[in-house]
Scaffold this motif. Structure first.
Motif, PDB file in Angstrom:
ATOM      1  N   GLU A 118      18.907  32.950  31.160  1.00 29.90           N
ATOM      2  CA  GLU A 118      19.961  32.150  30.549  1.00 29.90           C
ATOM      3  C   GLU A 118      21.312  32.591  31.106  1.00 29.90           C
ATOM      4  OE1 GLU A 118      19.907  31.870  26.315  1.00 29.90           O
ATOM      5  OE2 GLU A 118      17.725  31.997  26.266  1.00 29.90           O
ATOM      6  N   ALA A 119      22.291  31.707  31.028  1.00 27.14           N
ATOM      7  CA  ALA A 119      23.619  31.997  31.589  1.00 27.14           C
ATOM      8  C   ALA A 119      24.262  33.218  30.933  1.00 27.14           C
ATOM      9  CB  ALA A 119      24.527  30.782  31.441  1.00 27.14           C
ATOM     10  N   LYS A 120      24.053  33.410  29.635  1.00 25.61           N
ATOM     11  CA  LYS A 120      24.667  34.558  28.952  1.00 25.61           C
ATOM     12  C   LYS A 120      23.991  35.875  29.316  1.00 25.61           C
ATOM     13  CE  LYS A 120      21.999  33.831  24.775  1.00 25.61           C
ATOM     14  NZ  LYS A 120      22.036  33.495  23.372  1.00 25.61           N
ATOM     15  N   GLU A 121      22.794  35.828  29.904  1.00 26.18           N
ATOM     16  CA  GLU A 121      22.081  37.031  30.325  1.00 26.18           C
ATOM     17  C   GLU A 121      22.464  37.470  31.742  1.00 26.18           C
ATOM     18  OE1 GLU A 121      17.878  36.454  30.034  1.00 26.18           O
ATOM     19  OE2 GLU A 121      17.990  35.671  28.017  1.00 26.18           O
ATOM     20  N   GLN A 122      23.224  36.656  32.450  1.00 23.85           N
ATOM     21  CA  GLN A 122      23.513  36.906  33.856  1.00 23.85           C
ATOM     22  C   GLN A 122      24.851  37.632  34.028  1.00 23.85           C
ATOM     23  OE1 GLN A 122      23.420  33.206  35.963  1.00 23.85           O
ATOM     24  NE2 GLN A 122      21.456  32.627  35.102  1.00 23.85           N
ATOM     25  N   ARG A 123      24.896  38.509  35.025  1.00 27.33           N
ATOM     26  CA  ARG A 123      26.127  39.155  35.475  1.00 27.33           C
ATOM     27  C   ARG A 123      26.262  38.863  36.953  1.00 27.33           C
ATOM     28  NH1 ARG A 123      27.962  43.917  32.371  1.00 27.33           N
ATOM     29  NH2 ARG A 123      27.656  43.222  30.250  1.00 27.33           N
ATOM     30  N   LEU A 124      27.377  38.248  37.361  1.00 27.18           N
ATOM     31  CA  LEU A 124      27.613  37.924  38.772  1.00 27.18           C
ATOM     32  C   LEU A 124      28.683  38.845  39.339  1.00 27.18           C
ATOM     33  CD1 LEU A 124      27.582  34.027  38.712  1.00 27.18           C
ATOM     34  CD2 LEU A 124      25.792  35.551  39.493  1.00 27.18           C
ATOM     35  N   LEU A 125      28.382  39.446  40.484  1.00 31.68           N
ATOM     36  CA  LEU A 125      29.339  40.309  41.162  1.00 31.68           C
ATOM     37  C   LEU A 125      29.668  39.711  42.522  1.00 31.68           C
ATOM     38  CD1 LEU A 125      27.387  42.617  39.523  1.00 31.68           C
ATOM     39  CD2 LEU A 125      29.256  43.931  40.451  1.00 31.68           C
ATOM     40  N   TYR A 126      30.968  39.640  42.826  1.00 30.34           N
ATOM     41  CA  TYR A 126      31.435  39.188  44.128  1.00 30.34           C
ATOM     42  C   TYR A 126      32.478  40.167  44.609  1.00 30.34           C
ATOM     43  CZ  TYR A 126      33.561  36.413  47.790  1.00 30.34           C
ATOM     44  OH  TYR A 126      34.056  35.995  48.996  1.00 30.34           O
ATOM     45  N   ARG A 127      32.300  40.692  45.789  1.00 30.08           N
ATOM     46  CA  ARG A 127      33.173  41.710  46.379  1.00 30.08           C
ATOM     47  C   ARG A 127      33.329  42.927  45.467  1.00 30.08           C
ATOM     48  NH1 ARG A 127      37.986  38.258  49.320  1.00 30.08           N
ATOM     49  NH2 ARG A 127      36.647  37.288  50.853  1.00 30.08           N
ATOM     50  N   GLY A 128      32.219  43.334  44.847  1.00 30.67           N
ATOM     51  CA  GLY A 128      32.204  44.546  44.045  1.00 30.67           C
ATOM     52  C   GLY A 128      32.774  44.418  42.645  1.00 30.67           C
ATOM     53  N   LYS A 129      33.186  43.217  42.242  1.00 26.21           N
ATOM     54  CA  LYS A 129      33.761  43.033  40.910  1.00 26.21           C
ATOM     55  C   LYS A 129      32.954  42.000  40.138  1.00 26.21           C
ATOM     56  CE  LYS A 129      38.522  43.910  42.289  1.00 26.21           C
ATOM     57  NZ  LYS A 129      39.854  43.318  42.390  1.00 26.21           N
ATOM     58  N   GLU A 130      32.777  42.274  38.845  1.00 28.44           N
ATOM     59  CA  GLU A 130      32.110  41.282  37.996  1.00 28.44           C
ATOM     60  C   GLU A 130      33.078  40.135  37.751  1.00 28.44           C
ATOM     61  OE1 GLU A 130      29.983  40.755  33.665  1.00 28.44           O
ATOM     62  OE2 GLU A 130      30.544  42.757  34.335  1.00 28.44           O
ATOM     63  N   ARG A 131      32.589  38.928  37.885  1.00 29.60           N
ATOM     64  CA  ARG A 131      33.443  37.752  37.729  1.00 29.60           C
ATOM     65  C   ARG A 131      33.180  37.074  36.392  1.00 29.60           C
ATOM     66  NH1 ARG A 131      37.428  38.544  41.310  1.00 29.60           N
ATOM     67  NH2 ARG A 131      36.511  39.400  43.181  1.00 29.60           N
ATOM     68  N   GLU A 132      34.251  36.564  35.784  1.00 35.31           N
ATOM     69  CA  GLU A 132      34.164  35.892  34.494  1.00 35.31           C
ATOM     70  C   GLU A 132      33.768  34.431  34.688  1.00 35.31           C
ATOM     71  OE1 GLU A 132      34.440  37.470  31.628  1.00 35.31           O
ATOM     72  OE2 GLU A 132      34.918  39.348  32.646  1.00 35.31           O
ATOM     73  N   VAL A 170      35.642  32.907  47.488  1.00 39.70           N
ATOM     74  CA  VAL A 170      34.263  32.618  47.899  1.00 39.70           C
ATOM     75  C   VAL A 170      34.290  31.515  48.945  1.00 39.70           C
ATOM     76  CG1 VAL A 170      31.979  31.862  47.146  1.00 39.70           C
ATOM     77  CG2 VAL A 170      33.363  33.281  45.645  1.00 39.70           C
ATOM     78  N   LYS A 171      33.638  31.769  50.077  1.00 36.36           N
ATOM     79  CA  LYS A 171      33.573  30.807  51.174  1.00 36.36           C
ATOM     80  C   LYS A 171      32.121  30.487  51.481  1.00 36.36           C
ATOM     81  CE  LYS A 171      37.795  32.567  53.169  1.00 36.36           C
ATOM     82  NZ  LYS A 171      38.336  33.484  54.131  1.00 36.36           N
ATOM     83  N   ASP A 172      31.926  29.589  52.426  1.00 41.66           N
ATOM     84  CA  ASP A 172      30.585  29.184  52.829  1.00 41.66           C
ATOM     85  C   ASP A 172      29.809  30.390  53.358  1.00 41.66           C
ATOM     86  OD1 ASP A 172      28.558  27.301  53.201  1.00 41.66           O
ATOM     87  OD2 ASP A 172      29.142  26.952  55.276  1.00 41.66           O
ATOM     88  N   LYS A 173      28.578  30.534  52.939  1.00 44.61           N
ATOM     89  CA  LYS A 173      27.633  31.575  53.353  1.00 44.61           C
ATOM     90  C   LYS A 173      28.025  32.973  52.884  1.00 44.61           C
ATOM     91  CE  LYS A 173      26.040  28.834  57.182  1.00 44.61           C
ATOM     92  NZ  LYS A 173      26.039  28.598  58.597  1.00 44.61           N
ATOM     93  N   ASP A 174      28.813  33.077  51.803  1.00 47.52           N
ATOM     94  CA  ASP A 174      29.121  34.367  51.206  1.00 47.52           C
ATOM     95  C   ASP A 174      27.989  34.793  50.286  1.00 47.52           C
ATOM     96  OD1 ASP A 174      31.477  34.691  52.510  1.00 47.52           O
ATOM     97  OD2 ASP A 174      32.767  34.393  50.766  1.00 47.52           O
ATOM     98  N   LYS A 175      27.971  36.076  49.942  1.00 48.16           N
ATOM     99  CA  LYS A 175      26.895  36.639  49.136  1.00 48.16           C
ATOM    100  C   LYS A 175      27.427  37.040  47.761  1.00 48.16           C
ATOM    101  CE  LYS A 175      23.272  40.127  49.460  1.00 48.16           C
ATOM    102  NZ  LYS A 175      22.731  41.201  50.296  1.00 48.16           N
ATOM    103  N   VAL A 176      26.670  36.670  46.719  1.00 44.40           N
ATOM    104  CA  VAL A 176      26.986  37.024  45.341  1.00 44.40           C
ATOM    105  C   VAL A 176      25.772  37.743  44.778  1.00 44.40           C
ATOM    106  CG1 VAL A 176      27.511  36.100  43.048  1.00 44.40           C
ATOM    107  CG2 VAL A 176      28.513  35.034  45.056  1.00 44.40           C
ATOM    108  N   LEU A 177      26.011  38.827  44.045  1.00 40.51           N
ATOM    109  CA  LEU A 177      24.916  39.592  43.451  1.00 40.51           C
ATOM    110  C   LEU A 177      24.714  39.170  42.007  1.00 40.51           C
ATOM    111  CD1 LEU A 177      25.762  43.138  44.826  1.00 40.51           C
ATOM    112  CD2 LEU A 177      24.045  41.556  45.668  1.00 40.51           C
ATOM    113  N   LEU A 178      23.451  39.020  41.608  1.00 42.78           N
ATOM    114  CA  LEU A 178      23.087  38.617  40.257  1.00 42.78           C
ATOM    115  C   LEU A 178      22.294  39.736  39.605  1.00 42.78           C
ATOM    116  CD1 LEU A 178      22.610  36.528  37.952  1.00 42.78           C
ATOM    117  CD2 LEU A 178      20.626  35.756  39.245  1.00 42.78           C
ATOM    118  N   PHE A 179      22.766  40.184  38.439  1.00 43.85           N
ATOM    119  CA  PHE A 179      22.066  41.199  37.655  1.00 43.85           C
ATOM    120  C   PHE A 179      21.834  40.664  36.260  1.00 43.85           C
ATOM    121  CE2 PHE A 179      24.448  43.738  40.767  1.00 43.85           C
ATOM    122  CZ  PHE A 179      23.416  44.476  41.296  1.00 43.85           C
TER     123      PHE A 179
END
Length: 150
Positions: A94-108, A118-127
């Motif tokens: 679920e969306a509330k269970e997800q944590r997204l990190l981009y460039r080492g920072k958690e995003r709101e 964020v640009k084309d073909k960038d990487k985002v981490l999901l925890f």
């Protein structure tokens, strides 16, 4: 003996002119058209070049979890909350269970993708949110249907 010279890169009567909607002539003499866009924060900036599909620009983001990665196509003006909704269909979290990190920072959830860079073909981490995971384990442990092995 060393001779030092100072160079002036721009003169007050140079041919560099910047105005909205008009062409500019650079130092090399090539004229080009600058396109401007108004960001959600109200800032007027030079428009980025993105891959266009019809009238809407689409970027592809690689979202990596611990064991898998997913390629998600989304508009750059979308928010991280909208990205989480798309990921919930793919990952089952679920969306509330997800944590997204981009460039080492958690995003709101309210942050726009293009506003944080964020640009084309960038990487985002999901925890998975560890507090949600812990609460889920407490609910299961406190369940009246649990079995105790002796």
């Amino acid at each position: 003996m060393i001779k030092l010279r100072s160079k002036r890169f721009f003169r007050s009567n140079s041919k560099v002119a910047v105005s909205v909607g008009k062409s500019i002539a650079g130092i090399d003499g090539n004229a080009s058209e600058i396109k401007w866009e108004l960001r959600p924060g109200g800032m007027l900036v030079q428009k980025r070049e993105c891959e266009n599909v019809g009238d809407q620009a689409i970027i592809t983001i690689r979202v990596s979890t611990v064991s898998k990665s997913h390629d998600i196509s989304i508009q750059p003006t979308s928010t991280f909350g909208e990205l989480k909704m798309m990921l919930s269909m793919v990952t089952g979290l679920e969306a509330k269970e997800q944590r997204l990190l981009y460039r080492g920072k958690e995003r709101e959830d309210y942050e726009h993708l293009h506003m944080v860079g964020v640009k084309d073909k960038d990487k985002v981490l999901l925890f998975q949110d560890p507090s949600i995971k812990e609460r889920r384990l407490q609910v299961i442990a406190g369940s009246p249907y649990r079995t105790i092995s002796v």
